[in-house]
Design a protein around this motif. Structure first.
Motif, short mmCIF file in Angstrom:
data_model
loop_
_atom_site.label_atom_id
_atom_site.label_comp_id
_atom_site.label_asym_id
_atom_site.label_seq_id
_atom_site.Cartn_x
_atom_site.Cartn_y
_atom_site.Cartn_z
N TYR A 66 60.93 62.74 -93.44
CA TYR A 66 61.04 61.28 -93.40
C TYR A 66 62.35 60.86 -94.09
O TYR A 66 62.34 60.35 -95.21
N PRO A 67 63.47 61.09 -93.43
CA PRO A 67 64.77 60.91 -94.10
C PRO A 67 65.07 59.48 -94.56
O PRO A 67 65.86 59.29 -95.48
N GLY A 125 62.29 65.73 -96.29
CA GLY A 125 62.99 66.29 -95.15
C GLY A 125 62.49 65.74 -93.83
O GLY A 125 63.28 65.54 -92.89
#
Length: 322
Positions: free
Chosen positions: A129-130, A127
């Motif tokens: 580090y997309p 979430g």
């Protein structure tokens, strides 16, 4: 995005627990492996330990990583970061930030025996580090290293001083197994707690609030849950002992009274004399020369060595030798 690969099933875990309980609790000097502290409750207790004032290793390691993560990224240019025994992966964010900032990182692979802790960590990392591929592996880092995914070059992070939980011969075997899955030129980042005064060490493993004592006794709850045993955790007291010959801390559970424990899932009935110990963990402490020698024996070359400002904790960056 995040994925979770399961290298061993719940039945596999119970089989491993059964084998360890049979081996350890039938030995003349009883013992249990430290990895069985870590169900969901044990993982939560350990996270509490890392925040205790007496427990310096986590803060010391974070200090080093915060200061040196950019250099680690520049030296390794890792495309894949593998973390063994990842837990919550909080300190690893320092490495993730540096490697992403360097422009090399594509994949993060945390491996942990606790499925619940790993699921929580991978969800949080994915979430935050997309753009990063997150591939969690539920497994035992002593048995499932060959299942680790990721493109080369890889950086394997083994932090928290967990290497100290191995006996010396097992430590060499483990380090060689890590070297065995790496190509020449790939990387290992190793955290090692350093030898220091006895009082500081004992306090770190026997805190005033009793959190470490509850963590120690949690191994008995794990055996109760997994193998139907009838351990009374309150019938055992936590002991932290410094062994100056081997330069390690031993955590032990000492029977308060004479007792017999039934463990149906292991087909065992175990007698304890009053005052008898179960060794639940060793935590070896290191000197720089010893770390370098052991890495060399395992097929690595140490290329960087850092400590915190008080020289309590060491972090080594090592390259898999040709």
């Amino acid at each position: 995005m995040s994925d979770l690969d399961v290298a061993h099933s719940a039945d596999d875990l119970i089989d491993a627990l059964r084998a360890d309980v049979r081996a350890g609790l039938t030995a003349e000097q009883k013992w249990l492996p430290a990895k069985w502290f870590y169900d969901a409750r044990g993982s939560e207790l350990f996270e509490r330990i890392t925040a205790l004032p007496e427990y310096y290793p986590t803060r010391s390691e974070r200090e080093v990583l915060g200061r040196e993560a950019v250099e680690i990224a520049e030296v390794t240019s890792a495309r894949t970061l593998v973390e063994l025994g990842s837990g919550s992966s909080e300190k690893t964010r320092l490495l993730l930030d540096a490697l992403i900032g360097h422009g090399s990182l594509e994949t993060f692979v945390p491996l942990d025996v606790s499925a619940s802790a790993l699921a929580e960590a991978t969800t949080a990392i994915a979430g935050d580090y997309p753009g990063l591929a997150v591939r969690g592996v539920v497994g035992d880092f002593t048995a499932h290293l060959d299942l680790l995914p990721g493109d080369r070059p890889r950086l394997v992070a083994f932090l928290g001083g967990t290497i100290g939980n191995f006996l010396p011969a097992d430590r060499l075997t483990f380090l060689r197994s890590v070297r065995g899955v790496l190509d020449a030129g790939e990387w290992l980042l190793l955290g090692t707690d350093l030898v220091k005064d006895e009082a500081t060490l004992v306090r770190a493993y026997d805190d005033a609030a009793g959190v470490t004592a509850e963590f120690d006794r949690n191994v008995l709850r794990v055996i109760n849950a997994g193998l139907g045993a009838n351990f009374d955790p309150g019938a055992f007291e936590h002991v932290a002992h410094w062994d100056p010959v081997h330069e390690w801390i031993e955590m032990r559970l000492r029977a308060r009274v004479r007792q017999v424990v039934r463990i149906p899932g292991a087909d065992l009935e175990v007698s304890f004399a009053e005052g008898e110990h179960i060794r639940t963990e060793i935590s070896a402490k290191f000197r720089q020369a010893k770390v370098g020698d052991e890495l060399t024996a395992a097929g690595f070359t140490a290329v960087r060595w850092w400590t915190d400002a008080r020289s309590r904790y060491g972090v080594t960056l090592a390259r898999a030798a040709d």
